[in-house]
Structure formats: C-alpha cells, structure tokens
Design an enzyme around this catalytic site. Sequence first.
Site, PDB file in Angstrom:
ATOM      1  N   GLU A 131       0.868  -1.295   0.054  1.00  0.00           N
ATOM      2  CA  GLU A 131      -0.063  -0.006   0.069  1.00  0.00           C
ATOM      3  C   GLU A 131       0.799   1.267  -0.115  1.00  0.00           C
ATOM      4  OE1 GLU A 131      -3.287  -0.454  -0.433  1.00  0.00           O
ATOM      5  OE2 GLU A 131      -3.030  -2.436  -0.637  1.00  0.00           O
ATOM      6  N   HIS A 134       1.864   2.456  -3.548  1.00  0.00           N
ATOM      7  CA  HIS A 134       0.774   3.117  -4.191  1.00  0.00           C
ATOM      8  C   HIS A 134       1.210   4.879  -4.125  1.00  0.00           C
ATOM      9  CE1 HIS A 134      -1.624   0.280  -5.845  1.00  0.00           C
ATOM     10  NE2 HIS A 134      -2.069  -0.227  -4.577  1.00  0.00           N
TER      11      HIS A 134
END
Length: 291
Positions: A131, A134
């Site tokens: 994550e 990203h």
Amino acid sequence: MSLSKTHLVGLKSEQFRHPLDRAATDALKQIPGIDLVVRSLLGAVGEQYFYLENIASGVRVSDRQLPHLYELLLEAARVLDVEAPQLYVRQHPVPNAYTFAMRGRQPFIVVHTSLLDMLTPEEIQAVLAHELGHLKCEHGVYLTLANLIALLAGQLPNWGTIVAQSLQSQMLEWMRCAEFSCDRAALLATQNPRVVMSVLMKLAGGSPAMASQLNLDGFLEQARAYDEISQDALGEALKQMHAEQLSHPVPVLRAREIDRWAATQNYQDLLNRRIGGYNGKANPKGGWRNW
C-alpha cells in the site's frame, strides 16, 4: 528487524516501477483534464466519505492502539523512504487492504481484520508496504478513482454510473498494472521474495485454519502451468477475457513476477545501496517524498 534490512534512502519510484505500470499511467495522463475531473468529482465527496467511514467504523492504529501494526508500518515506511500515512483496521469478512489518497491531502491505508487473521507479522508488513508503494508511485488520484469505482459505484449510482461507463475498463487495466509496482515495493520493504509470494498464495486460497499447511513451491508450480496456457492463441485469448474485469492481476501471475524480479540485477542493485547510498544523502526537508 530493521537493523538487518537495507534502508533505501532516496529511493525513487522509477527505480522499481513496473514497465506495465509506467505505460498504463502514461496512457491515463493522455486523457485531457482527467486529474482535474477526478479531483472535482472525488475531492469533496469520495475522499471525505471514506475518511468519515474509517473514523466512524474503523480503529486507527497508533503507538497506543495496536502498536505492533504501527511498528510494522513505520519500519516499512523507513525502508522505502516514504512518510507513513494513517492506518485503519476494519472488521470485514473479505480479506483486503486498500489506500485512499489525493495530492495535498492526508492519505490513509485500510486493512481488513480477515486479512490480518491469516498472515504472519512479516506478511502483514508486505501488505502495508504494498500500500505504501501506491503512495511512492504517485498513484493517488487514479487509485482513488479506481477504488471508488470498485467500492462505491453502487452506493452513489448517479455519478458512479457515469464514471464507470466512461472509465471503468481503462481504470481496471491501469489498476492491474499498478499492482505489479506495489508488489515490488512490498519486496523492497520485506527483502524476502518468499514472504511476498506467500501473501499472494494466501489471498488465492488461504484461511486462518489452512494457512500453515499451504506449500509455496507448489503454488509457484501453478504459475508455470498458467504460463503454459499462453502457448496457443486460444489460451492467450481466454486469459485476456478472464482478466478484463479484474481489478488485480491473478495471484499466480503476481507471484511469478515477484519471483522473476527478485532474481534481477535491478533488484540486487537497489539492495546493495545502503543508507545514504543514493547520491550520498537523504532528503532533509521531510514531507511527502515522491508525492
């Protein structure tokens, strides 16, 4: 754990970004005014909606709340040289994790309890690092739109239908490509390809009861069988049809990509450049690096 890991001070996203992600992102940027449209549609509605949802229905992780998860997040952020965002845990039966971020605003990561239940601490860190990838790759605007298409179109049918009809296919293709870069970020943070591939195996067919019985080498054999399907035109067409409506590449393909990248000189070169190795210095100003 951090003492034995390479801290990638000065790491830039282009040093690990997957070529498919680069091409798909460039294609999105060619859509006139898409950044402005996305911010106009989502800035006041989508991001605030999900932020309020997490404040109301999730548990925000901190040094006083689930501190073991907080430390995993902080270490992954230090290794990837990115500032740690907010992290929330939400009760949910579907194993999942996702990120929401708009430029100039506070991003946050959400992890479902069902995913945490079947992963080891190292595997949880791989998820968090994915994550963070990203954020490192500046996926924020497009990722927010992609997540809203996937999670919110049914709840806000008016604008959801319009956005889905015009962008859904291209956004899903971009999201599949972006995932490859974030899997690489997970590998850079954990610095153990088997940890990342184990997460993907458990996402494909894991559960708290069966997790310890899964065999990673057997799963990698599946990846080779999946590749063999592409040896004729029919097999390749079937694979493309299967993937068109998916938001993520199939787990065996992602595991195969990590297995291959871990053996490349590109990956080894990144790990061999220790603290301060990138131009000999870190960014002294803080803030959102690469964001």
